[in-house]
Every structure is written in structure tokens, then in C-alpha cells.
Design an enzyme around this catalytic site. Structure first.
Site, mmCIF file in Angstrom:
data_model
loop_
_atom_site.group_PDB
_atom_site.id
_atom_site.type_symbol
_atom_site.label_atom_id
_atom_site.label_comp_id
_atom_site.label_asym_id
_atom_site.label_seq_id
_atom_site.Cartn_x
_atom_site.Cartn_y
_atom_site.Cartn_z
ATOM 1 N N THR A 1 41.297 -6.239 36.953
ATOM 2 C CA THR A 1 40.312 -5.783 36.603
ATOM 3 C C THR A 1 40.753 -4.263 36.943
ATOM 4 O OG1 THR A 1 37.902 -5.914 36.877
ATOM 5 C CG2 THR A 1 39.824 -6.179 38.419
ATOM 6 N N ASN A 2 38.947 -3.510 36.681
ATOM 7 C CA ASN A 2 40.075 -1.686 36.964
ATOM 8 C C ASN A 2 38.438 -1.303 37.484
ATOM 9 O OD1 ASN A 2 37.350 -1.405 34.773
ATOM 10 N ND2 ASN A 2 39.134 -2.803 33.410
ATOM 11 N N ILE A 3 38.334 -0.403 37.927
ATOM 12 C CA ILE A 3 38.383 0.663 39.002
ATOM 13 C C ILE A 3 36.327 0.520 38.340
ATOM 14 C CG2 ILE A 3 39.154 1.438 40.317
ATOM 15 C CD1 ILE A 3 38.947 3.951 38.702
ATOM 16 N N SER A 4 36.042 0.280 36.687
ATOM 17 C CA SER A 4 35.118 0.996 35.704
ATOM 18 C C SER A 4 34.182 0.029 37.091
ATOM 19 C CB SER A 4 34.442 -0.157 34.663
ATOM 20 O OG SER A 4 33.659 -0.289 34.449
#
Ligand code: CTP
Ligand code: CA
Length: 223
Positions: A33-36
């Protein structure tokens, strides 16, 4: 009253928004996933609703509360699921705002069972394969609504954003530098459209969203 009252700028418009981070499974318990955080997407959902729009929201992983009072909400965790939800909800929308931080790649060799550590064995290798670009797919449709994209850049923000806007064929693109934007409560963006580039000051994501909605409404009024 009739003389002083002007309707909110998106009255009668149907707006579809994607928000948050996607999650690409590696196995049943792990993923990429990512840091959004979803904050910018929620701010836009709030601003569009406040501007009188009928707002539908498709969201991935979020570290912030869902905006109340939206016409429709649906969670779609992977990029494939998000694309399917967007394509299903698209007919009849006037505007598509692609705020989600969609994974560019998914796992090709995803395991149906939890990966186990095995003594003496080599470490697992995660193979990736490209995801569809949701925004570009929507913008290329014959019945495309007015599309608003984001550009998340860590360097050469304007150059990358200008190229991205033209490549994806979106009339309005919001450029931001990732360290100023992702996971933060405030943002500092530049709005790029066919007529101008508008650099906004660093301000709360709600104020940034309101400014984006004002520009969106101006551009819609010219169609
Ligand atoms: N986007 C999308 N689907 C993808 C990737 C991106 O809809 N598979 C959308 C994002 O929601 C955003 C815009 O495209 O509105 C730009 O995303 P960004 O990650 O900044 O650009 P990419 O085109 O993916 O290029 P890169 O990551 O290489 O900079
Ligand atoms: Ca990307």
C-alpha cells in the site's frame, strides 16, 4: 431573497470521487500500500457536497473518517476493484475526481495461503505486474465526465505535472509535492488547466479543496 441568493457552484452536478490508498495483496494477511491518508479525498467530498453536488465516493484504505451525508459510498481495496466500481458508477456522472493513490503495480504471484517461513529456504520474491490507470481509462471514454486528476511528485513537480495532464488527457490537474501533501493535514498545490496555472498557498486540505471546487466550477461553466 431571490436577488441576493446565488445557488452553490455545483448545484445539480453529480460528482464521483476516488480517495485513499489502494492495497495489493501479497497473501491473505499482507499487501502493498502507500502513505495516502484519504484526507484530501475527504476534503474534496466535503467541498463538493457543500457546493451542492450529489457526491459518490469510492475509497480504499483510509486513516481518516468518512464524510457524512454523501449520496453513495463504497470501499474498493485493490486497484482492480476500484476500477470496476468506478466504471459501474460512471454513467450519468458530470465530474470524476481521481484523488486516490492507486497502486501502479499489483502482485503477479499472489499466494492464496499465508506465506510460511521455511528454514534454509531462499526469501520469497514478489513479482509485480502493472495495474490499469483508472483516471486515464475514464478520461479516454467517449462519454467521459469532466476529469480532475492529481499528480503526486517528489521532484520537478511542475514539469512532471504538465506532462501528466497532457498524457492522461485531463482538463484539470492538481499538482502536489508528496512531502507537502501525503499524510499531512495541509497541502500546497498548483492547479493546471488549459488556460492557466494557479499556485495556491499552503493551507488546510479543506481550504485547498474549496479552491479546487471554485476552479472546477469556473471551467464547467465554460463548457
Ligand atoms: N491514477 C489512477 N490509476 C492508476 C494510477 C494513477 O487513476 N493506476 C490517478 C491518480 O488518482 C491521480 C493520477 O492518476 O489522479 C496521477 O497519479 P500519479 O501516481 O501521480 O501518476 P502516475 O500516472 O501513476 O505516474 P507516476 O506514479 O509514475 O508518477
Ligand atoms: Ca502512480
Amino acid at each position: 431573497l431571490v436577488d441576493i441568493w446565488t445557488p452553490p457552484v455545483l448545484t445539480g452536478k453529480r460528482v464521483l470521487i476516488t480517495a485513499g490508498a489502494t492495497f495489493e495483496a501479497i497473501d491473505p494477511v499482507r499487501g502493498i500500500t502507500n502513505i495516502s491518508s484519504g484526507q484530501m479525498g475527504m476534503a474534496l467530498a466535503r467541498a463538493c457536497r457543500a457546493a451542492g453536488a450529489n457526491v459518490s465516493l469510492v475509497y480504499g484504505q483510509m486513516q481518516t473518517a468518512l464524510v457524512a451525508g454523501l449520496a453513495y459510498t463504497e470501499q474498493a481495496i485493490s486497484a482492480d476493484a476500484m476500477l470496476a466500481a468506478v466504471q459501474r458508477l460512471l454513467p450519468g456522472q458530470d465530474v470524476f475526481i481521481s484523488v486516490a493513490a492507486v497502486a501502479d503495480y499489483k502482485v503477479r504471484n499472489r499466494s492464496e495461503q499465508k506465506l510460511k517461513k521455511q528454514a534454509g529456504q531462499s526469501v520469497p520474491v514478489i513479482e509485480l505486474t502493472e495495474n490499469a490507470d483508472i483516471l486515464a481509462t475514464v478520461a479516454a471514454r467517449a462519454d467521459a465526465p469532466f476529469c480532475v486528476g492529481f499528480a503526486a511528485e517528489s521532484e520537478h513537480v511542475l514539469e512532471h505535472a504538465r506532462a501528466k495532464r497532457l498524457k492522461k488527457g485531463v482538463p484539470l490537474l492538481v499538482a502536489n509535492e508528496v512531502s507537502q501533501a501525503m499524510g499531512k493535514a495541509s497541502n500546497q498545490v498548483v492547479l493546471l488547466d488549459d488556460e492557466q496555472e494557479t499556485a495556491l498557498p499552503q493551507m488546510s486540505k479543506d481550504d485547498t479543496a474549496t479552491a479546487i471546487v471554485v476552479r472546477l466550477a469556473q471551467l464547467l461553466a465554460r463548457l
